[in-house]
Motif scaffolding. Structure first.
Motif, mmCIF file in Angstrom:
data_model
loop_
_atom_site.group_PDB
_atom_site.id
_atom_site.type_symbol
_atom_site.label_atom_id
_atom_site.label_comp_id
_atom_site.label_asym_id
_atom_site.label_seq_id
_atom_site.Cartn_x
_atom_site.Cartn_y
_atom_site.Cartn_z
ATOM 1 N N LEU A 91 0.753 6.712 -6.630
ATOM 2 C CA LEU A 91 -0.333 7.266 -7.199
ATOM 3 C C LEU A 91 -0.287 9.014 -6.979
ATOM 4 N N ARG A 92 0.257 8.921 -5.779
ATOM 5 C CA ARG A 92 0.438 10.499 -5.126
ATOM 6 C C ARG A 92 1.415 11.466 -5.985
ATOM 7 N N THR A 93 2.407 10.597 -6.404
ATOM 8 C CA THR A 93 3.576 11.615 -7.019
ATOM 9 C C THR A 93 3.285 11.801 -8.415
ATOM 10 N N SER A 94 2.708 10.595 -9.040
ATOM 11 C CA SER A 94 2.238 10.535 -10.712
ATOM 12 C C SER A 94 3.816 10.561 -11.309
ATOM 13 N N ALA A 95 4.736 10.262 -10.596
ATOM 14 C CA ALA A 95 5.987 10.406 -10.929
ATOM 15 C C ALA A 95 6.660 9.392 -12.308
ATOM 16 N N ALA A 96 5.934 8.114 -12.020
ATOM 17 C CA ALA A 96 5.842 6.911 -13.004
ATOM 18 C C ALA A 96 4.661 6.542 -13.679
ATOM 19 N N ASP A 97 4.864 5.945 -14.925
ATOM 20 C CA ASP A 97 3.564 5.820 -15.645
ATOM 21 C C ASP A 97 3.241 4.387 -15.442
ATOM 22 N N ASP A 98 4.161 3.462 -14.816
ATOM 23 C CA ASP A 98 4.150 1.968 -14.688
ATOM 24 C C ASP A 98 4.940 1.749 -13.573
ATOM 25 N N VAL A 99 4.188 0.664 -12.927
ATOM 26 C CA VAL A 99 4.935 0.230 -11.490
ATOM 27 C C VAL A 99 6.344 -0.057 -11.869
ATOM 28 N N ARG A 100 6.589 -0.833 -13.051
ATOM 29 C CA ARG A 100 7.769 -1.305 -13.292
ATOM 30 C C ARG A 100 9.051 -0.332 -13.267
ATOM 31 N N ARG A 101 8.501 1.158 -13.244
ATOM 32 C CA ARG A 101 9.467 2.365 -13.205
ATOM 33 C C ARG A 101 9.573 2.662 -11.725
ATOM 34 N N VAL A 102 9.154 1.846 -11.000
ATOM 35 C CA VAL A 102 9.445 2.285 -9.357
ATOM 36 C C VAL A 102 10.461 1.144 -8.906
ATOM 37 N N ALA A 103 11.444 1.958 -8.084
ATOM 38 C CA ALA A 103 12.417 1.003 -7.079
ATOM 39 C C ALA A 103 11.927 1.021 -5.918
ATOM 40 N N ASP A 135 10.267 -4.759 3.869
ATOM 41 C CA ASP A 135 10.342 -3.905 2.712
ATOM 42 C C ASP A 135 10.337 -4.957 1.027
ATOM 43 N N MET A 136 11.191 -5.791 1.237
ATOM 44 C CA MET A 136 11.292 -6.594 -0.139
ATOM 45 C C MET A 136 9.818 -7.168 -0.486
ATOM 46 N N LEU A 137 9.170 -7.450 0.253
ATOM 47 C CA LEU A 137 7.817 -7.963 0.083
ATOM 48 C C LEU A 137 6.998 -6.900 -0.394
ATOM 49 N N SER A 138 6.994 -5.839 0.115
ATOM 50 C CA SER A 138 6.133 -4.831 -0.340
ATOM 51 C C SER A 138 6.397 -4.413 -1.708
ATOM 52 N N GLY A 139 7.788 -4.463 -2.036
ATOM 53 C CA GLY A 139 8.131 -3.813 -3.421
ATOM 54 C C GLY A 139 7.659 -5.127 -4.526
ATOM 55 N N VAL A 140 7.914 -6.224 -4.144
ATOM 56 C CA VAL A 140 7.486 -7.462 -5.009
ATOM 57 C C VAL A 140 5.917 -7.364 -5.207
ATOM 58 N N ARG A 141 5.283 -7.291 -4.040
ATOM 59 C CA ARG A 141 3.551 -7.136 -4.220
ATOM 60 C C ARG A 141 3.293 -6.131 -4.909
ATOM 61 N N ALA A 142 3.944 -4.822 -4.977
ATOM 62 C CA ALA A 142 3.561 -3.699 -5.520
ATOM 63 C C ALA A 142 3.708 -3.902 -7.187
ATOM 64 N N GLY A 143 4.729 -4.818 -7.510
ATOM 65 C CA GLY A 143 5.064 -4.953 -9.023
ATOM 66 C C GLY A 143 6.276 -4.192 -9.419
ATOM 67 N N ALA A 144 7.008 -3.697 -8.327
ATOM 68 C CA ALA A 144 8.181 -2.575 -8.568
ATOM 69 C C ALA A 144 9.219 -3.258 -9.497
ATOM 70 N N ASP A 166 0.835 -1.470 0.109
ATOM 71 C CA ASP A 166 -0.040 0.037 -0.122
ATOM 72 C C ASP A 166 1.082 1.401 0.139
ATOM 73 N N MET A 167 2.024 1.297 0.773
ATOM 74 C CA MET A 167 2.708 2.585 1.003
ATOM 75 C C MET A 167 3.301 2.777 -0.317
ATOM 76 N N VAL A 168 3.933 1.780 -1.087
ATOM 77 C CA VAL A 168 4.511 1.750 -2.323
ATOM 78 C C VAL A 168 3.649 2.413 -3.626
ATOM 79 N N LEU A 169 2.276 1.816 -3.345
ATOM 80 C CA LEU A 169 1.323 2.090 -4.382
ATOM 81 C C LEU A 169 0.677 3.397 -4.500
ATOM 82 N N THR A 170 0.803 3.813 -2.845
ATOM 83 C CA THR A 170 0.513 5.273 -2.662
ATOM 84 C C THR A 170 1.461 6.433 -3.143
ATOM 85 N N ALA A 171 2.451 6.128 -3.123
ATOM 86 C CA ALA A 171 3.707 6.837 -3.572
ATOM 87 C C ALA A 171 3.512 6.963 -4.859
#
Length: 224
Positions: free
Chosen positions: A159-171, A179-188, A152-157
């Protein structure tokens, strides 16, 4: 992988253990909270270590069972941690601020996240002089109440920043398996662990880390 890394637009960084030196403060504050409730911290500390990175209230719910006790323990934890912060016991990890500045100069958006409640997060940011370092900081309450290992926090970041157009462009970068699980689950696109905090390389990789770094200072180079 290099091309994918180059494409990262949003970097979601954990605080304690990743950008902020923990120095055992979490365990100290936890012990104070347990004693406040008349519990023996020694019997619980293994669970606290194993769940580093998880939302603190979730940890207390698991340990104390009933909601009222969990809330009381959480309040006592926050108060004890705030006292340690006020006592000058919190500092940035070496090179963390410089790494964040460099990521920004590369044109990436950086968001700081924590499993602490907002007052604690704000106290840490103030102690470090980091209130204006990044455009957004998030705690579990900012993401609807669910902290790590939920995404949720990764996805909130995202959504709120609109910095990336795809979750694959998130680190997503952190020092715990949560931390690792949250990133994997967000599709980073990049999930990276650092060895400056709670969990070792084996635990980080087992939870989904694609890369393990000695510290956050290596991140700008990895992404460039």
């Amino acid at each position: 992988m290099a091309d994918r890394n180059h494409d990262i637009r949003l970097v979601v960084l954990d605080m304690a253990g990743t950008t902020v030196a923990d120095g055992g403060l979490v365990e100290e504050a936890f012990a104070a909270a347990a004693r406040h409730l008349g519990a023996d911290p020694d019997g619980m500390i293994d669970h606290v270590r194993a769940t580093m990175g998880e939302s603190k209230i979730s940890v207390f719910r698991h340990l104390f069972g009933e909601e009222a006790k969990a809330q009381e323990a959480n309040k006592a934890f926050e108060a004890a941690y705030a006292e340690l912060v006020d006592g000058g016991r919190v500092e940035a990890l070496p090179g963390a601020r410089e790494a964040i500045e460099e990521l920004k100069s590369q044109g990436r958006t950086v968001v700081l996240t924590t499993g602490f409640a907002r007052p604690t997060q704000d106290a840490i940011l103030a102690a470090l002089g980091w209130q204006d370092l990044v455009p957004l900081t998030l705690c579990p309450a900012d993401a609807g109440g669910r902290g790590r290992p939920y995404p949720d926090m990764v996805l909130t970041a995202f959504l709120r920043t609109s910095a990336a157009d795809d979750v694959r462009r998130v680190a997503v970068v952190g020092d715990t398996s949560y931390d690792m699980l949250s990133g994997v689950r967000a599709g980073a696109g990049l999930v990276a662990g650092v060895l400056t905090g709670a969990h070792d390389a084996e635990a980080l990789r087992a939870a989904g880390a694609g890369q393990v770094l000695d510290g956050v200072g290596q991140l700008p180079g990895v992404l460039a």
